[in-house]
Design a protein around this motif. Structure first.
Motif, PDB file in Angstrom:
ATOM      1  N   ARG B 337      57.368  52.022  27.863  1.00 25.37           N
ATOM      2  CA  ARG B 337      56.436  50.947  27.476  1.00 25.37           C
ATOM      3  C   ARG B 337      56.321  49.921  28.601  1.00 25.37           C
ATOM      4  N   ALA B 338      57.458  49.532  29.174  1.00 18.10           N
ATOM      5  CA  ALA B 338      57.454  48.510  30.224  1.00 18.10           C
ATOM      6  C   ALA B 338      56.680  49.001  31.445  1.00 18.10           C
ATOM      7  N   THR B 339      56.844  50.273  31.791  1.00 17.48           N
ATOM      8  CA  THR B 339      56.163  50.831  32.962  1.00 17.48           C
ATOM      9  C   THR B 339      54.650  50.787  32.769  1.00 17.48           C
ATOM     10  N   THR B 340      54.203  51.227  31.598  1.00 19.70           N
ATOM     11  CA  THR B 340      52.762  51.223  31.316  1.00 19.70           C
ATOM     12  C   THR B 340      52.231  49.789  31.350  1.00 19.70           C
ATOM     13  N   ARG B 341      52.960  48.895  30.675  1.00 26.08           N
ATOM     14  CA  ARG B 341      52.504  47.512  30.609  1.00 26.08           C
ATOM     15  C   ARG B 341      52.504  46.860  31.982  1.00 26.08           C
ATOM     16  N   ALA B 342      53.455  47.232  32.828  1.00 28.62           N
ATOM     17  CA  ALA B 342      53.518  46.655  34.175  1.00 28.62           C
ATOM     18  C   ALA B 342      52.247  47.001  34.951  1.00 28.62           C
ATOM     19  N   VAL B 343      51.815  48.249  34.849  1.00 26.12           N
ATOM     20  CA  VAL B 343      50.616  48.673  35.595  1.00 26.12           C
ATOM     21  C   VAL B 343      49.368  48.001  35.029  1.00 26.12           C
ATOM     22  N   VAL B 344      49.230  48.043  33.698  1.00 23.81           N
ATOM     23  CA  VAL B 344      48.024  47.478  33.071  1.00 23.81           C
ATOM     24  C   VAL B 344      47.946  45.972  33.337  1.00 23.81           C
ATOM     25  N   THR B 345      49.049  45.256  33.108  1.00 23.99           N
ATOM     26  CA  THR B 345      49.050  43.804  33.308  1.00 23.99           C
ATOM     27  C   THR B 345      48.783  43.463  34.769  1.00 23.99           C
ATOM     28  N   SER B 346      49.407  44.208  35.688  1.00 22.37           N
ATOM     29  CA  SER B 346      49.216  43.918  37.114  1.00 22.37           C
ATOM     30  C   SER B 346      47.747  44.079  37.504  1.00 22.37           C
ATOM     31  N   ILE B 347      47.137  45.179  37.082  1.00 23.09           N
ATOM     32  CA  ILE B 347      45.738  45.431  37.460  1.00 23.09           C
ATOM     33  C   ILE B 347      44.836  44.339  36.880  1.00 23.09           C
ATOM     34  N   PHE B 348      45.107  43.995  35.606  1.00 21.19           N
ATOM     35  CA  PHE B 348      44.304  42.939  34.974  1.00 21.19           C
ATOM     36  C   PHE B 348      44.435  41.619  35.746  1.00 21.19           C
ATOM     37  N   LEU B 349      45.669  41.273  36.088  1.00 18.74           N
ATOM     38  CA  LEU B 349      45.899  39.998  36.782  1.00 18.74           C
ATOM     39  C   LEU B 349      45.324  40.003  38.195  1.00 18.74           C
ATOM     40  N   ILE B 350      45.380  41.170  38.848  1.00 15.59           N
ATOM     41  CA  ILE B 350      44.805  41.281  40.198  1.00 15.59           C
ATOM     42  C   ILE B 350      43.314  40.961  40.150  1.00 15.59           C
ATOM     43  N   ILE B 351      42.624  41.537  39.174  1.00 15.30           N
ATOM     44  CA  ILE B 351      41.175  41.315  39.061  1.00 15.30           C
ATOM     45  C   ILE B 351      40.898  39.850  38.703  1.00 15.30           C
ATOM     46  N   LEU B 352      41.727  39.303  37.804  1.00 13.86           N
ATOM     47  CA  LEU B 352      41.561  37.905  37.399  1.00 13.86           C
ATOM     48  C   LEU B 352      41.758  36.964  38.594  1.00 13.86           C
ATOM     49  N   VAL B 353      42.819  37.198  39.339  1.00 21.05           N
ATOM     50  CA  VAL B 353      43.111  36.334  40.502  1.00 21.05           C
ATOM     51  C   VAL B 353      42.026  36.502  41.555  1.00 21.05           C
ATOM     52  N   ASP B 354      41.521  37.720  41.727  1.00 25.87           N
ATOM     53  CA  ASP B 354      40.443  37.965  42.689  1.00 25.87           C
ATOM     54  C   ASP B 354      39.200  37.169  42.304  1.00 25.87           C
ATOM     55  N   ALA B 355      38.920  37.119  41.005  1.00 22.01           N
ATOM     56  CA  ALA B 355      37.765  36.350  40.525  1.00 22.01           C
ATOM     57  C   ALA B 355      37.960  34.872  40.870  1.00 22.01           C
ATOM     58  N   PHE B 356      39.186  34.383  40.708  1.00 24.66           N
ATOM     59  CA  PHE B 356      39.478  32.984  41.064  1.00 24.66           C
ATOM     60  C   PHE B 356      39.287  32.745  42.555  1.00 24.66           C
ATOM     61  N   PHE B 357      39.680  33.717  43.367  1.00 26.14           N
ATOM     62  CA  PHE B 357      39.500  33.618  44.820  1.00 26.14           C
ATOM     63  C   PHE B 357      38.010  33.445  45.151  1.00 26.14           C
ATOM     64  N   VAL B 358      37.177  34.286  44.536  1.00 22.63           N
ATOM     65  CA  VAL B 358      35.728  34.250  44.791  1.00 22.63           C
ATOM     66  C   VAL B 358      35.180  32.882  44.410  1.00 22.63           C
ATOM     67  N   LEU B 359      35.597  32.433  43.202  1.00 26.41           N
ATOM     68  CA  LEU B 359      35.137  31.139  42.696  1.00 26.41           C
ATOM     69  C   LEU B 359      35.554  30.008  43.643  1.00 26.41           C
ATOM     70  N   PHE B 360      36.794  30.101  44.100  1.00 27.40           N
ATOM     71  CA  PHE B 360      37.352  29.092  44.988  1.00 27.40           C
ATOM     72  C   PHE B 360      36.563  29.029  46.303  1.00 27.40           C
ATOM     73  N   VAL B 361      36.252  30.203  46.850  1.00 25.90           N
ATOM     74  CA  VAL B 361      35.513  30.267  48.121  1.00 25.90           C
ATOM     75  C   VAL B 361      34.094  29.730  47.934  1.00 25.90           C
ATOM     76  N   LYS B 362      33.464  30.089  46.807  1.00 21.34           N
ATOM     77  CA  LYS B 362      32.092  29.637  46.533  1.00 21.34           C
ATOM     78  C   LYS B 362      32.049  28.115  46.388  1.00 21.34           C
ATOM     79  N   LEU B 363      33.034  27.596  45.631  1.00 21.68           N
ATOM     80  CA  LEU B 363      33.067  26.143  45.426  1.00 21.68           C
ATOM     81  C   LEU B 363      33.361  25.423  46.734  1.00 21.68           C
ATOM     82  N   GLY B 364      34.178  26.041  47.562  1.00 18.98           N
ATOM     83  CA  GLY B 364      34.558  25.444  48.841  1.00 18.98           C
ATOM     84  C   GLY B 364      33.421  25.480  49.846  1.00 18.98           C
ATOM     85  N   ALA B 365      32.554  26.483  49.727  1.00 18.39           N
ATOM     86  CA  ALA B 365      31.491  26.671  50.726  1.00 18.39           C
ATOM     87  C   ALA B 365      30.397  25.608  50.599  1.00 18.39           C
TER      88      ALA B 365
END
Lengths: 292, 365
Positions: B337-365
């Motif tokens: 269970r932990a292994t599956t959740r680690a992969v799913v949570t990591s991928i979800f968070l990667i995409i979420l953080v990437d979205a924040f990066f984009v937003l941050f760059v757009k707001l900064g530009a």
């Protein structure tokens, strides 16, 4: 064939060993792992309805012998016969059918962690019988109540203590009302009270159901409490064989040494047994729990 | 009204009252209870063979009769059957525990979201504690364990190098192909180089590398730590005064935070190479012109963004995997269970953080 036998047993040898009404016989069992001899010429016969104990120190080949007898591991040489049939000579489907009449209680329980305790007990019933689900659940609950675990039916195996796990394993081993049950170290690692409870449970199962039981243990008080007959193994060789009284009266220094060394002198009952063995007391002490 | 003799029914059990006969008898008993007789009598006087299935039928009949408000009587109990009953408490067996209610739709949604939120929170706390413990370790007379960090970098980096390079190359090829289909309409074939270089370096490269590292290293870390928890190895470390956060988590977080940006750069380089190969061989672009176009399109900020994203994703994956691995309960099933959740949570968070990066760059530009 999947199972192998490297050498056949001479016919005259087979005829001379054991009574023909014995439920299980091991004939000249020899086992080697990577050239290392684990069992060397073990012979035994187990009668119907008795508790047979395989006794010996750690690493002497007790569990290997039990696995041979339960149809899990063919010996390098020799034969295991149940009801006169060599279990490694019959077709695999017949061996599978035979296994439904046997139960095995593993040393660490071997419960499936993916399901609840009750589902573990019900698993063989669901897979090997056509009984309706309602009856299967009740049979599972009956077995759990017998081992005093009905309150834990919905728990996961990982939530159980060591003693509870062993009792759940016993409940699963008897789920199919087997004729023959194998126990691998049923009281190892348990406190004396829980170990005595397991001994009593094994005695009750024998009395009420008449199940034939083969118990592997290195716990000498437990062995002498429950055994009708026993075999003492040392370094893969059979040292002594017979009733508990016969084992205790053995003059073989290795037998006396093993029994003496493994019984702490603090327990008066054990001192009585040692006195008996040493010839100080001519009266054989009553085995613990024999009257319960 | 008192029950009359005609309101009672007696069911005589056969000599074999066991697994073979019980399913048929169950129908008979059910019929008796269903027909609403006031009193039912199970007569066991002829029973010779009795097993757990027979006992389960008796227990089931008692329960059904109790629920239907009927009286049930068991007669002619033989000694062998009595012995069987003496091993259990019928009263306990009749008390079937209530099953837990199934969660509704909203609860189900919450049940899905909760592990993600929990994983993120635990990961954030763990990253802070492990890094703080690691930074303070020289002041407490403890080793920094740089060798262990190098080992983690090698395991996560070197082990994933081939697959990251291969996927990067193929993705660059595909991206160039898709871009060319659109750009050739406008005669802007050379801009395939811009599309591949910028697209891969700023977004796809770090994202895809993160997903690959989560699947490969994240799952492995969660499984390894989970197994250590089950084997009480983590307890043993704590007992010896070695804190798992400093000893186990910090090298993994630092190792992945360093290995992932390197892998990201490998991915981007191979993707650009894939695009170049397609541009030169299929589109017919000049090899040097493609390289020059890529050089002009890429800015230092793009490469820096890829490196920062890679490091962030690496640390994130390690933190999530460590927190879920160290939180394993319930044996091998828990590790799965932990292994599956680690992969799913990591991928979800990667995409979420990437979205924040984009937003941050757009707001900064």
């Amino acid at each position: 064939m999947f199972f192998r036998r490297t050498r056949s047993i001479p016919e005259e040898y087979l005829q001379n060993i054991g009574a023909h009404d014995d439920l299980l016989r091991a004939l000249f069992v020899m086992t080697q792992f990577d050239g290392r001899t684990v069992l060397d010429g073990v012979d035994l016969a187990i009668r119907r309805g008795e508790i047979f104990v395989i006794l010996g120190p750690s690493g002497c080949g007790k569990t290997t012998l039990l696995h041979h007898m339960a149809g899990m591991l063919p010996p390098t040489m020799g034969s295991i016969q149940i009801d006169g049939k060599d279990i490694y000579g019959i077709p695999p489907a017949e061996l599978d059918e035979l296994r439904t009449h046997m139960g095995f209680s593993f040393q660490h329980g071997a419960l499936l962690n993916s399901m609840s305790v009750l589902d573990n007990i019900c698993l063989p019933l669901r897979e090997a019988t056509q009984l309706p689900e309602m009856l299967i659940r009740d049979i599972g609950r009956i077995k759990l109540d017998m081992v005093g675990l009905i309150h834990a039916q919905d728990l996961e195996p990982s939530d159980l203590s060591g003693g509870m796990r062993k009792r759940a394993a016993i409940a699963r081993a008897i789920a199919m009302d087997p004729d023959l049950v194998f126990f691998d170290e049923p009281s190892a690692g348990l406190d004396p009270i829980t170990a005595a409870e397991i001994d009593n449970l094994i005695l009750k199962l024998k009395t009420v159901f008449g199940i034939t039981m083969v118990v592997v243990t290195h716990d000498i008080p437990s062995a002498f409490t429950i055994a009708d007959h026993m075999i003492l193994l040392l370094d893969g060789q059979q040292l002594a064989k017979g009733s508990p009284e016969e084992i205790l009266s053995s003059k073989d220094p290795r037998v006396v040494n093993f029994i003496g060394r493994t019984m702490p002198l603090a327990d008066p009952a054990k001192v009585d047994i040692l006195n008996y063995v040493a010839g100080v007391d001519s009266r054989l002490p009553e085995p613990r729990g024999a009257n319960s | 009204m008192s029950p009359s003799a005609t309101e009672s029914v007696a069911i005589l059990m056969p000599s074999r009252f066991d697994r073979e006969t019980v399913p048929a008898l169950l129908q008979e008993v059910r019929r008796g209870i269903h027909e609403g007789q006031h009193r039912i009598c199970l007569d066991l006087r002829e029973v010779e063979s009795f097993d757990s299935a027979g006992m389960a039928l008796v227990v089931g009949a008692l329960r059904a009769a109790r629920e239907a408000g009927l009286q049930i009587e068991i007669q002619g109990v033989q000694d062998s059957v009595y012995d069987f009953f003496s091993l259990v408490s019928v009263e306990r067996l009749l008390e079937e525990p209530q099953a837990l209610p199934r969660p509704g739709f909203i609860e189900g949604l919450g049940g899905l979201a909760l592990p993600l939120a929990e994983g993120s929170q635990k990961g954030a706390i763990l990253i802070g504690r492990s890094m703080w413990g690691w930074v303070l370790s020289p002041f407490r007379g403890q080793k920094l364990r740089l060798g262990k960090i190098a080992e983690e970098i090698f395991q996560a980096g070197n082990g994933a190098m081939f697959i990251v390079a291969l996927i990067g190359f193929l993705l660059g090829l595909i991206l160039a192909m898709q871009a060319w289909v659109q750009l050739k309409i406008f005669g802007a074939d050379i801009f395939v180089a811009d599309m591949v270089a910028v697209g891969v370096t700023r977004e796809i490269g770090p994202l895809m590398t993160g997903v690959l590292v989560a699947a490969r290293s994240g799952s492995s870390i969660a499984a390894r730590l989970g197994t250590m928890v089950i084997n009480e190895e983590v307890d043993a470390l704590e007992q010896m005064g070695i804190h798992p956060n400093r000893y186990l988590v910090a090298p993994k977080v630092l190792g992945l935070a360093m290995a992932t940006p390197c892998l990201t750069l490998v991915f981007c380089t191979m993707a650009i190479l894939g695009g170049w190969l397609f541009g030169v061989t299929t589109v017919g672009l000049d090899a040097m012109a493609y390289i020059e176009q890529t050089h002009q399109a890429l800015r230092t900020a793009d490469i820096l963004a890829a490196v920062i994203k890679g490091a962030t994703f690496g640390a994130l994956i390690a933190a999530v995997a460590c927190s879920l691995g160290l939180g394993v309960r319930g044996g091998p099933e828990g590790v799965g269970r932990a292994t599956t959740r680690a992969v799913v949570t990591s991928i979800f968070l990667i995409i979420l953080v990437d979205a924040f990066f984009v937003l941050f760059v757009k707001l900064g530009a």
